[in-house]
Each structure stands twice: as C-alpha cells, then as structure tokens.
Design a protein around this motif. Structure first.
Motif, PDB file in Angstrom:
ATOM      1  N   ASP A  77       1.741   5.002   1.421  1.00 30.52           N
ATOM      2  CA  ASP A  77       1.680   4.842   3.148  1.00 30.52           C
ATOM      3  C   ASP A  77       1.151   5.672   3.384  1.00 30.52           C
ATOM      4  N   ILE A  78       0.193   6.928   2.811  1.00 34.48           N
ATOM      5  CA  ILE A  78      -0.730   7.608   3.831  1.00 34.48           C
ATOM      6  C   ILE A  78      -2.079   7.261   3.328  1.00 34.48           C
ATOM      7  N   PHE A  88       1.088  -1.379  -0.188  1.00 36.51           N
ATOM      8  CA  PHE A  88       0.229   0.002   0.355  1.00 36.51           C
ATOM      9  C   PHE A  88       0.838   1.523   0.140  1.00 36.51           C
ATOM     10  N   HIS A 115      -5.842  15.740  14.516  1.00 36.09           N
ATOM     11  CA  HIS A 115      -4.859  15.580  15.295  1.00 36.09           C
ATOM     12  C   HIS A 115      -4.002  16.376  15.846  1.00 36.09           C
ATOM     13  N   ASN A 125      -2.409   5.072   6.349  1.00 33.96           N
ATOM     14  CA  ASN A 125      -2.344   5.446   7.791  1.00 33.96           C
ATOM     15  C   ASN A 125      -4.241   5.374   7.356  1.00 33.96           C
ATOM     16  N   ASN A 126      -4.796   6.349   6.024  1.00 32.48           N
ATOM     17  CA  ASN A 126      -5.927   7.085   6.813  1.00 32.48           C
ATOM     18  C   ASN A 126      -6.789   5.893   6.593  1.00 32.48           C
ATOM     19  N   ILE A 185       5.289  10.074  19.151  1.00 30.98           N
ATOM     20  CA  ILE A 185       5.109  11.454  19.195  1.00 30.98           C
ATOM     21  C   ILE A 185       5.182  12.935  19.179  1.00 30.98           C
ATOM     22  N   ASP A 229       1.126  -3.429  12.825  1.00 34.97           N
ATOM     23  CA  ASP A 229       1.422  -2.414  13.747  1.00 34.97           C
ATOM     24  C   ASP A 229       0.909  -2.732  15.240  1.00 34.97           C
ATOM     25  N   SER A 230       1.198  -3.172  16.436  1.00 35.79           N
ATOM     26  CA  SER A 230       0.448  -3.456  17.506  1.00 35.79           C
ATOM     27  C   SER A 230      -0.176  -1.854  18.284  1.00 35.79           C
ATOM     28  N   PHE A 231      -0.165  -1.128  17.586  1.00 32.90           N
ATOM     29  CA  PHE A 231      -0.680  -0.223  18.286  1.00 32.90           C
ATOM     30  C   PHE A 231      -2.186  -0.059  17.862  1.00 32.90           C
ATOM     31  N   ARG A 289       5.775   5.897  13.124  1.00 33.60           N
ATOM     32  CA  ARG A 289       6.278   5.199  13.770  1.00 33.60           C
ATOM     33  C   ARG A 289       7.644   5.600  12.566  1.00 33.60           C
ATOM     34  N   ASP A 320      -6.757   8.199  18.002  1.00 37.61           N
ATOM     35  CA  ASP A 320      -5.824   8.262  18.465  1.00 37.61           C
ATOM     36  C   ASP A 320      -5.430   9.425  19.122  1.00 37.61           C
ATOM     37  N   ILE A 321      -6.470  10.643  18.717  1.00 39.70           N
ATOM     38  CA  ILE A 321      -6.499  12.256  19.635  1.00 39.70           C
ATOM     39  C   ILE A 321      -6.515  11.672  21.064  1.00 39.70           C
ATOM     40  N   GLY A 322      -7.365  11.108  21.822  1.00 33.64           N
ATOM     41  CA  GLY A 322      -7.679  11.215  22.950  1.00 33.64           C
ATOM     42  C   GLY A 322      -6.413   9.909  23.938  1.00 33.64           C
ATOM     43  N   ILE A 323      -6.061   9.197  22.679  1.00 36.65           N
ATOM     44  CA  ILE A 323      -4.320   8.516  23.535  1.00 36.65           C
ATOM     45  C   ILE A 323      -3.486   9.971  23.929  1.00 36.65           C
ATOM     46  N   THR A 324      -3.314  10.180  22.794  1.00 41.16           N
ATOM     47  CA  THR A 324      -1.667  11.578  22.760  1.00 41.16           C
ATOM     48  C   THR A 324      -2.284  11.770  23.638  1.00 41.16           C
ATOM     49  N   GLY A 372       5.470   0.779  23.023  1.00 42.24           N
ATOM     50  CA  GLY A 372       4.694  -0.376  22.322  1.00 42.24           C
ATOM     51  C   GLY A 372       3.559   0.565  21.267  1.00 42.24           C
ATOM     52  N   GLN A 383      -7.865   4.885  10.441  1.00 45.39           N
ATOM     53  CA  GLN A 383      -8.166   5.918  11.210  1.00 45.39           C
ATOM     54  C   GLN A 383      -9.427   6.172  10.874  1.00 45.39           C
ATOM     55  N   ASN A 384      -9.786   5.029  10.144  1.00 45.27           N
ATOM     56  CA  ASN A 384     -10.976   5.052   9.553  1.00 45.27           C
ATOM     57  C   ASN A 384     -12.094   3.647  10.311  1.00 45.27           C
ATOM     58  N   ARG A 402     -13.291  20.493  21.031  1.00 42.42           N
ATOM     59  CA  ARG A 402     -11.600  20.894  21.076  1.00 42.42           C
ATOM     60  C   ARG A 402     -11.147  22.321  20.565  1.00 42.42           C
ATOM     61  N   ARG A 424       1.665  11.091  15.248  1.00 40.66           N
ATOM     62  CA  ARG A 424       1.753   9.738  15.938  1.00 40.66           C
ATOM     63  C   ARG A 424       2.332   9.347  14.490  1.00 40.66           C
TER      64      ARG A 424
END
Lengths: 198, 467
Positions: free
Chosen positions: A105-106, A103, B152, A109-110, B24, A163-165, B162, A176-180, B20, A113-114, B49, B160
C-alpha cells in the motif's frame, strides 16, 4: 509533478515476489536530504558486485533492458519500509510505470505522488508480459492511463482499475497539497470544533 | 448502526469528503524523524508554506544516530550528520519541537510517543515510517506515510485517504507459558502472509490480547505492516489507562479520569462487522523464529527449516529457494541447530522496559556464548535510564552484552551498527529482508526472550525449557 498520460516503452522483467523497499534502495543511501541522486543506487545489492562492477547475473543489467521505462514484477512489490526513496530511485532509473499482480500500500501511494503509475494486472496477464520481456529483445508495451489499458503490438490488451482521483492527478500533473488547500475552510472549521472539544 | 473502533475514529476525523476524491482526514499527531522529512521541509520552503500545526508535530533523531556515547559531541558519518543537522535547522525554522540526541526524551519515535504520553486513544497518528502502526496499541488509528504525504500533513494537518477495509485478527484461547506477543504476531504473519493484510486496517481481539501488557500490544501492532496492513489497533482498556496515567503529556488528575471514561467509548460496538476475519489458535502457539528473508517465512522453535517443496505456490517456492540460499540454510536443519554470531536486542518492536526485563530474566547469572557478540540498544534514553536504575543494565553487562545508547540502530543498519557479510543474527527487530542489517547479513526475527537465550547458548533454544 510530471504528467502521465500514455507511455510506450521497453519492459524490464523482475520475476520475483515480495521485492521489498530495502532491496529497491538499501538503507545506506537514505541519508541524502534531496529527492534526487538515488537512481544509481537502485537495487544496489543485486545490481553491483563487491568492487562496484555491475553484476552480470542481475537481469536488469542486461543490455536488452537498458532504456526500459516499464518494470514488470512479481506480487507484493514494494513491501516493507515507507521510504519514498524507493520510487524516487526507480523513477531516476527510468521507470515510469510498474506492472505487478499486487503492490504494498505505502509504496503504491508513494509512486502516485511522483508521477509514476503502479498497475495491477492479473497473475496471468503479468505472466504474459513477463514471458515476452524475458524471451525477446526490445519488447514494448503501451500504458494508456486515460483508457486504463496495457497493450502490445502483438494484440495483447488488458484493462486495469485505477483510482479516479489519482488518475486525474497523474494525467494533469497535480500535487495533492494544492487540491487539499481548496478545502481550507473545511479544515479551519474542523479545527475550531476540535479546539472546543480538546 | 454498530461501528468498529476504526470506523469511530475515522468518522470523527473526517474534514471533508469531496465528490469522487479520497477523504480528507484530520491528523492529531505527526511524528517526524531525520530520514524521511528533509525533502518534505524543503518542499514547504519551495512553495512558501508553513507547518500548519507545529504544536501537533513532534520530532526526534533515531534512524541514523550512532549508539556510542560520543554521539552527543559529534556524529562522525558526515552524511548522517548533515541529515541530523537538516532536521535541527528545519525544526528551528518551522517551530517544531525536537528531542535531540542529548535530550532525555530522545529515542525511537515509536517508543517515545507512548512514553511521553503523546500517543492517546482515539487519535489519528502518522509518521514517515511504516512502523507507526505501533501506536494503534492504544486504540489510535496510526499508520506510516511517505515523504510527499509528510509534506502534505505538515502543510495541511490532513491526509487524503480512501477508506480502507477492516480486518479482525482474533486470538482464540490463552497464550501458553513461554510464548510471547512477538510469537503471536510472527505466527499471524506466517499464517496470512506478508500481503495478507494489504488494503486493511486490523483490529486485534481476543482474550490473549486483553491479557497482554502494553509493551506486548505495541509489539503486535508494530509488526502489522509486515503483514501488509498499514494500521493495527487494540481497544483501550484499564491496562491501557493504567500504563498511560501520569505520563508527561496525558491529562493529569481528574482530567485523566474524564479522558479515560471517554476513551473507553472508543471500542468496537457489539454487532459491528469487519470485512475480513483471521483467527489464530493461541493454545497451539510456540516460540517462532524466522528462517527466510521476509517476516512471513517463520517456523516454530520445535520445527526444522522448510524447503521449497513444502510450499504449493510457485512464487513461494521460488521465494523459499532464494531465501535459503541467501540465509545459507539447508532445508531440514532443526531450528535449534542454527548457530549465531550476533544478537541484537532493540528496535521499535522490542526495546521497551518490559522487553528488556524479559530478556534480562533469561540471562541473569549466565554468560554470552563464546564467539557471540550481543548488544542491547534500549528504545529510548528514558528507557535506558530506567533500566539502569533497576539494575537491568548490570545484568546485561555482567552477562557480556554491550549496553548502548538508544536508536533504531541495527534494526536497519543506517548507523555504524551493522552485520558484516555472512554474519548471522538473532534479532528482536521486525524485518529480515536481505541486507537489512548489513549487506550479506542474515537476520532471524525472534522475541527478546528467545534472543537472550540464543545469546547464552550460541544457537537457538526453546525458552519454554530454559531454567
């Protein structure tokens, strides 16, 4: 974000390499200010004839692929523009998982996110799934994100890296935002140090 | 331990690396435009926000705005207008600076960032646009992101990520006369393929890179994404600093000298290692032209259109077959026999003042061929004004080119500037995907010099033989 753990679904084949995001959702449909309303325009130039009638020669229009939730495609899928409208459109078209040898990259990722799962398998494994989807009617595979496997009822099984995350976020439906923001203190600290430097 | 330029910037922007999880990364500059941001701002509203650092967030309208002079009064396309109005509202509500359609600083986001001096060495820069890689020409780490990531960054001023792999693309030898930065990057993508850089950040090195002006360096970094890598970078040097000095948002006077001294340190250390090396032999390069429907499908100006049999890989063969059909080209046709209907000089790849100068030098005193419609869309309003001041616009107009307002325009055809089905265009932009410039339109990617010469001749010609 919608959770993804395990999905058994019909496979639709798009046997082309380098399918770019301009094909997935052409630019004339990027003017919407919502995240929805893109599905009917996915693959627009391939999917419809001049008069708006579905193109019978476009494989995803075939009756046997209607209701498919898993797309199998050629390598470098999703290349080009960063438009997240591409995964939004595919999602609305019904696809929750995409299997390809690689794939862009972008786009990858996108997807994540969905609530969508981009799965990289070897060319041989992709060819196997593609072949079955092309020759049969109603060919299904099971994507198990927890076990990180793709399998079918005829004994095919392949494991994939993930990716484990991202896997955890997808399985729990986390944004992601909440985690960050759990790292707000670190961001504050970084900004203080940065302000002193600039 | 010696570090690459990428590693230095990465390390100094690490906010945290939770166990893991992806790192950031702090973002110094976030560029925003009308097409990929409305859903992100809406996300902020829904969650209550704010934009964390409106002072590090800059926006403009470029993707869908028309390029005729009436655009400051009204954008006729109601859906495009709604998107522009949404950005205006969002910038007002969230306190973000907007360079609107009537601002002198309006322009293609990747043109105005450097032009205004927002883009600086050592920065991390993101934008909801894949050509954000452009800004890497200044020695920054700059890459495109999707709309969820835009949200974000708006909310957290971080991303975020890698750790990507690093790749050195080394240009060996000197660039021959008549061969441009555009040809260097088209040759590179042709050699490594459109996925060759996937997962990597590229650093472009070599004498030919050092010899390029900033516009050329931006052209090369801009098209990094067409080779699959999200970011491309070039070490800052005196060429960089000279170009930057005096721009609006860079440090001024002695402060600039101090900053430049610091920026000079943001270069790859001797002995630092990249994960991958790609070498390009500059001395054998020629002007390049794309013949297919991805930016890796390119040929030299002296060559002919290849056929599927010229490729070993079955996927490439199939791709070539489809591309030739879409492009209505026969294998074996000399590249210089390809006739054109349209010429587009513009886009974040090649619409800066130097690009316009280069094209103008080719067409001075000549006329656009009959049956060819040729247009120039300068990269920014300031670029347009500068070109008008030094008489370049007159050269274009005298030759029969249309001289338009700035914006992304026919690079992606979101505004009214599009090809009609079957039209063939020599374009200084970055993508030749099917339908990119208009459904059924056929795009050939070239340098500004090659596009200008093609406009005059009505077909591709070798600019090295141009007089």
């Amino acid at each position: 974000m919608e959770k993804f753990t395990r999905l058994t679904g019909r496979v639709a084949p798009l046997n082309r390499a380098n399918v770019d995001t301009d094909q997935i959702i052409p630019k004339q449909f990027l003017k919407r200010i919502e995240r929805t309303g893109f599905g009917e325009f996915a693959f627009f130039d391939w999917r419809y004839l001049e008069d708006g009638v579905p193109n019978p020669d476009f494989i995803l229009n075939e009756a046997r692929y209607q209701g498919a939730s898993i797309l199998v495609a050629g390598r470098n899928f999703g290349s080009g523009s960063s438009r997240e409208h591409a995964p939004w459109a595919l999602n609305e078209m019904g696809f929750r998982a995409i299997i390809a040898p690689s794939f862009a990259d972008i786009f990858r990722n996108n997807c994540m996110q969905n609530g969508m799962v981009p799965i990289v398998l070897s060319q041989n494994q992709v060819d196997h799934i593609m072949g079955n989807a092309l020759k049969g009617v109603g060919y299904e595979v099971t994507v198990d994100l927890e076990a990180q496997t793709v399998s079918d009822a005829e004994g095919f099984s392949a494991s994939f890296e993930f990716d484990s995350f991202r896997r955890n976020s997808l399985m729990k439906g986390l944004d992601d935002i909440g985690i960050t923001l759990q790292n707000s203190d670190a961001i504050d600290e970084f900004e203080s140090a940065r302000a002193a430097r600039w | 331990m010696p570090k690459t330029m990428f590693e230095k910037i990465w390390d100094t922007h690490l906010v945290a690396e939770p166990e893991g999880e992806p790192a950031i990364l702090y973002i110094d500059l976030h560029l925003v435009h009308e097409v990929t941001s409305p859903q992100a701002f809406e996300g902020l509203r829904l969650t209550g926000r704010k934009v964390r650092r409106p002072d590090l967030t800059i926006s403009t309208v470029d993707h869908n705005v028309p390029t005729d002079e009436t655009r400051t009064e009204v954008i006729k396309d109601p859906i495009a207008r709604q998107q522009v109005e949404a950005l205006r509202q969002n910038c007002t509500d969230f306190g973000v600076t907007l360079y609107d359609v009537d601002s002198s600083a309006q322009g293609i986001v990747h043109v105005i960032g450097p032009e205004q001096g927002y883009t600086q060495p050592g920065m991390t820069i993101v934008c909801g646009d894949s050509h954000t890689s452009t800004h890497g020409a200044f020695g920054s780490l700059a890459f495109g992101i999707g709309t969820s990531e835009v949200e974000h960054v708006l909310a957290t001023q971080t991303l975020r990520q890698r750790t990507p792999k690093t790749m050195e693309v080394r240009f060996n030898g000197e660039l021959p006369v008549g061969v441009s930065a555009k040809d260097m990057i088209l040759a590179t993508i042709g050699q490594m393929g459109t996925a060759g850089g996937t997962g990597h950040v590229i650093e472009y090195t070599g004498e030919a890179i050092r010899d390029l002006n900033m516009e050329g360096r931006m052209t090369i970094c801009n098209m990094t994404i067409e080779g699959g890598a999200r970011a491309g970078m070039i070490a800052p040097d005196d060429t960089t600093f000279k170009w930057m000095r005096g721009r609006k948002f860079v440090p001024q006077g002695d402060d600039f000298d101090a900053a430049a001294a610091e920026w000079s340190q943001i270069v790859t250390d001797d002995g630092a290692e990249y994960d991958t090396l790609v070498e390009i032999d500059c001395e054998s390069l020629e002007p390049f032209i794309s013949w297919g429907t991805n930016p890796g499908q390119v040929a030299r100006v002296s060559e002919s259109v290849p056929g599927p049999d010229d490729f070993d890989d079955p996927a490439e063969q199939e791709s070539a077959e489809r591309a030739l059909e879409y492009m209505a080209l026969d294998a074996g046709t000399a590249m210089q026999d390809i006739r054109l209907d349209r010429v587009f000089i513009g886009s974040c790849t090649n619409a800066r003042l130097e690009d316009l100068r280069a094209a103008a030098s080719i067409i001075q005193g000549k006329r656009v061929a009959e049956g060819v419609r040729a247009q120039v869309m300068p990269g920014s309003t300031l670029t347009k004004w500068a070109a008008e001041k030094e008489g370049i616009s007159e050269i274009f107009k005298d030759a029969g080119f249309e001289w338009r307002e700035s914006g992304c325009s026919m690079c992606l055809g979101m505004n009214p500037d599009i090809l009609v089905p079957g039209e063939r265009c020599a374009s200084t932009s970055n993508r030749n995907f099917e339908g990119r410039q208009g459904k059924g339109g056929r795009t050939h990617l070239v340098s500004p010099e090659m596009a200008a010469a093609a406009a005059i001749a009505g077909h591709f010609v070798d600019v090295r033989d141009w007089d």
